[in-house]
Design a protein around this motif. Sequence first.
Motif, short mmCIF file in Angstrom:
data_model
loop_
_atom_site.label_atom_id
_atom_site.label_comp_id
_atom_site.label_asym_id
_atom_site.label_seq_id
_atom_site.Cartn_x
_atom_site.Cartn_y
_atom_site.Cartn_z
N VAL A 177 -31.11 -71.72 -67.24
CA VAL A 177 -31.45 -72.36 -68.51
C VAL A 177 -32.75 -73.15 -68.33
N ALA A 178 -33.65 -73.04 -69.32
CA ALA A 178 -34.89 -73.81 -69.33
C ALA A 178 -34.77 -74.99 -70.30
N LEU A 179 -35.22 -76.14 -69.86
CA LEU A 179 -35.28 -77.34 -70.70
C LEU A 179 -36.74 -77.69 -70.94
N VAL A 180 -37.09 -77.90 -72.21
CA VAL A 180 -38.48 -78.17 -72.59
C VAL A 180 -38.53 -79.43 -73.44
N VAL A 181 -39.47 -80.31 -73.13
CA VAL A 181 -39.78 -81.48 -73.96
C VAL A 181 -41.29 -81.56 -74.05
N GLY A 182 -41.81 -81.68 -75.29
CA GLY A 182 -43.26 -81.75 -75.48
C GLY A 182 -43.65 -82.77 -76.54
N ASP A 183 -44.94 -83.11 -76.57
CA ASP A 183 -45.46 -84.13 -77.51
C ASP A 183 -46.87 -83.74 -77.89
N VAL A 184 -47.07 -83.45 -79.19
CA VAL A 184 -48.40 -83.15 -79.71
C VAL A 184 -49.01 -84.46 -80.23
N ALA A 185 -50.25 -84.70 -79.88
CA ALA A 185 -50.91 -85.93 -80.32
C ALA A 185 -51.11 -85.91 -81.83
N GLY A 186 -50.99 -87.10 -82.43
CA GLY A 186 -51.24 -87.24 -83.86
C GLY A 186 -49.98 -87.17 -84.68
N HIS A 187 -50.17 -87.27 -86.01
CA HIS A 187 -49.07 -87.25 -86.96
C HIS A 187 -49.46 -86.38 -88.15
N GLY A 188 -48.46 -86.01 -88.91
CA GLY A 188 -48.71 -85.29 -90.14
C GLY A 188 -48.48 -83.80 -90.02
N ILE B 153 -59.15 -82.88 -82.24
CA ILE B 153 -58.70 -82.11 -81.09
C ILE B 153 -57.19 -82.26 -80.98
N ILE B 154 -56.51 -81.17 -80.63
CA ILE B 154 -55.04 -81.19 -80.67
C ILE B 154 -54.50 -82.10 -79.58
N GLY B 155 -54.53 -81.65 -78.35
CA GLY B 155 -53.99 -82.44 -77.25
C GLY B 155 -52.48 -82.49 -77.27
N ALA B 156 -51.86 -82.22 -76.15
CA ALA B 156 -50.40 -82.22 -76.10
C ALA B 156 -49.97 -82.42 -74.66
#
Length: 882
Positions: free
Chosen positions: A559-570, A621-624
Amino acid sequence: MDRLPRRSIAGQVFLLQVGTAVLLIVTAVVLLVFQAQRVSTDDARNTARGVAESFATAPGTATAVTGPDPTAVLQPRAQAVAESADVDYVVVFDDEGIRLTHPDPALIGKRIVGPSGVLEEVLDGRSFTRTFDSSVGPTVNADAPVRAADGRVVGGVAVGITITNVNESANRQMPALLIAGATSLALALGAGALVSRRLRRQTHGLGPVEITRMYEHHDAVLHTIREGVLIVDGDRLVLANDEARRLLGLPEGCEGLPLDRLGLDPAIVELLTSGDTRTDEMHTAGDRLLAISLRRVDREDVATGSVATLRDTTELHRERSRAERAHKRLELLYDASARIGTTLDVVRTAEELAEASTPRCADFVTVELLEAVRRGEEAAPGDLTMHRVVLHGVRDDAPLIPVGEAMTIRPGTPATTGLASGHAVLVADLSAETSWQLQDPDRAPRVLAYGIHSLVSVPLRARGVALGVANFWRGADSEPFTREDLSITEELASRAAVAIDNARRYHREHTVAVALQRSLLPHGLPVQNALDVAYRYLPAQAGVGGDWFDVIPLSGARVALVVGDVAGHGLHAAATMGRLRTAVQNFAGLDMAPDELLGHLDELVTGLDRDRAETSSGSDIIGATCLYAVYDPVSGDCTMARAGHPPPAVVLPDGSVDFPELPPGPPLGLGGLPFTPAEFRLPEGSRLVLFTNGLVTDRGRDIEAGLDLLRRRLSGTDRTPDETCALLLDALLPDRPDDDIVLLVARTRAFPADRVAEWHVPHDPAAVAGVRADATRRLTEWGLEETAFTTELILSELVTNAIRHAAEPVRVRLLLDRSLICEVSDGSSTAPHLRMAATTDEGGRGLFLVAQCATRWGTRYHAQGKVIWTEQSLNTPDTDVL
C-alpha cells in the motif's frame, strides 16, 4: 537734557518751562530791586524827616539859633547827629536862610540852596520832604521849622540823604535777591527736567506732529477695528470703542458709568471687575458668543485699571462646529474603512457596518440582504425578497424586525425608493411620515413609542448590482437626521456594499473551489489488508488550499501512502492538486519506487510552471511538497521519499515516538535535483503518522514547537488510528486555521506466513511442471481448487518466459490476500511486451493469455531485476485474511 530732541514734545515743554521760569525769575528780581529802591527812598525820607524834626525840636536848638554863636553850638551837634543817624548832612539855618551848620564848613554862613519856596514853607512852620539836586548830588531832603519858646519860627533844620546812599542800601540786598533767583531757576530747571523725562517716557520722544498723527491713527483704529476694546478702572467704564458698544449694546455716554448700570450680563461684569488676567473666555451677549480677554494695565507697579478685548466668535463658532462635524465624519469614515471588510463573510461584513456606525452616526442600524446575496449568488432583477441579517444599536430591546426574519420589501417604502433611485432616502420625522410604516404596520406604533424618531434608508449597491438595504435609526436622545447626514450614510453604505460584494464573490468562488476540491479528494479509503487507516481533512477558513492525501493499493499486497501540499489557495491550487493526485495515482500504478515517482512528479510540476509562465505573467508559480511512502506487509518494510515535506512520525508498539531520518528533498518544481529514498522496518502495530504543515504551524507556533507538541501527544499505546486523529486535532488544531490540514494515520499489519508460498525455480524448462504441481497443492490447502487450472496456466507462461528470456535467479511467490497474487521474479530488467500474435504464428500468445486469465497484471522493478505479477479475483467470503 541733551538727549531730549528739540522737536519732541518733552524737549519743547522743557524749553518752555525754562523760558517761563527765567522770565518769571528775572521779572521778580527786577521788581524786587525796584521795590527795594523804593523802600530805601521811603526810609530815607522818613529818616530825614524824623531827624530834622527831632533836631529842630531838640532842647537848646531854638536857643542856639537865636544865640550869639549858633554855629559853635550847633555844628558839633549837627555832625554828631549826622553820624549817628547815618544821614549825609544836618544843616541848621536861621530865619533868613543863612546856614548855621554844614558838613562843609566853607558853606556855613551862606544862604541855603534849594527849590524855590522852601524857605517860605519852613518859616510858615511846615515840615516837608523833597528830592532835589543838591550840592552833593540828588538828595532826599527833609526840612523842619525851629520854633522859639513863644512859638515863633526862628529858623529851620534841613536833613538830607543822597540818592547814592539810598541805592547802596538797596544794592546791599541784591546778592540775596540774585541767590534767591538763581536758586529758583535751578529748582525750576530740575522740576522741568523731571517733568520732561516723565513726559518723554510717556510720549516715547515723539514730537507734536507725530503725537497728533498717532492720536488720529489710534482713534481711527480704535473705532474701526472689528474687535471691541474696553478700559475699566475698578468698577467703572473708562473707555469703549464703537465695536464694543455694538457688541455689548452700550448706550451713548457710557464712559464714566459703573459697569452694573450698563445692562451687561452679570458674568461679564464679574469678569471685567475681577482684575484678573483672562484669555478668550467665552460669554454670551444677546445672540452673540464673545471671546473676552482681560489684561491689567500697570504703571510703576501700581495698578491703574484693566483693558478688555472682545471678539465676536458667533460665526467662527458655527464654522468650528461645522468643521468639528466634518472632522468627526472623516474620523468615522476612517475608522469604518479599517473596521468594515476585515473578513470575507457576508453577514459579518454587514455586522461590521452596524458596529462602525453606532453610536456616532446612528443609535440603531439594521441591514437586510437579498436572499441570493446571502447565499453568495447574484440576485435576479426585481427580486425584493430579503433577510434581516443585522440589528445592532445602543440598546438590545429595540422593537424593530428581528434578525433572521424574511421580508419582501413593499412598494412605496423608503427602502424601495432608495433601491430604485440608488440614493439614500431621509425620513426626518417618523411620526409625520407614513411610507415607512407600510413595511410593518403592526410594529410601527411600538417603534414610535420606543422613541425612535428619524430614519435614513440607504441602498447597498456595488458594481451596479443591488445587494440589500441599510437602515440608520435615531432615538429620543439624538437629534433627527438632516440632509448633511445623507452623504456620510451613503459613504458608509457604499464601503460596506463593496466589502459585502467582495465577500459574496469570495463565498461563491470558495463554494466552487470547495466543491472542486472535495470532488478531487478521495471519497473513501480503498479496501486493503496491509494497513488500518484513518484520516482527517480540514480546509482553511480563509480559502481553499491544495493539500491532498491518498491511500493507493499496490501490487504484492503493498500500500502507498501519499500526502501533498500545493502552495496557494483558491481554484488554481485545488485544480493543481487534482492534477498532481491523478499523476501520483498513475505513477503509482506503474509500480515506481518512491524516489523515481517524485522525480517524475517534479518534472510534471516544472512543466506546469513553464506552461503557465508562457501563457501568463509568470507570477503564479505552482510549487508543491509531497511525501510518498510504500508499506510491504509481507516483509514489514516501509520505503519513503519526500519533496520538501515534513517527515512522518512513527509510533512504535511500545508507545515511543520517533521522526525517522528521512533525507530531505527539494520541493516539487525546482527541477533536476535528486530525491533520496529511505527504508525502515516497521513492527506490526506501529502507527505511521503523515501530515501537512497546517497541523503543526500557525501564526503563534513555529514548526519546531509544533513537532514537539505532536511528539508529546502521540506517545502512548492502545490507540486506534481514528482515536489518534481525534487526539491530535484537539491538541494542535488552531482556532482559525489559515491553511489546509491533512492528517493520515496508518497502523501496520503483518501478512500471515501461512498465506505466503514461495519457491526457487531452477533455470531449466523442465522445472515448470514441478512449479505447477507445488502451486496446485498449496491452492488445495487454501481451499482454492477452482482457481488451480487458471493459476497453472498463468504460472506456466510466466515461468517459461523467465527461464527462456531472463536471467537467474527465478522465483515464484503466491500470496493469498483479498485476491490471489502470483509473482514471478528474475534477474533481468527487460520489460515484457504484450502483443497480438497472428493466426499463423507459433508463439507470442503467452502474455495475452495471462492478461485474459488474470484480473490485473503488471511488472515492477527492483535492484536485482523485475517481478511480473498477476491478480485473480476470489469469490470466497473469507479472503480478508489479515
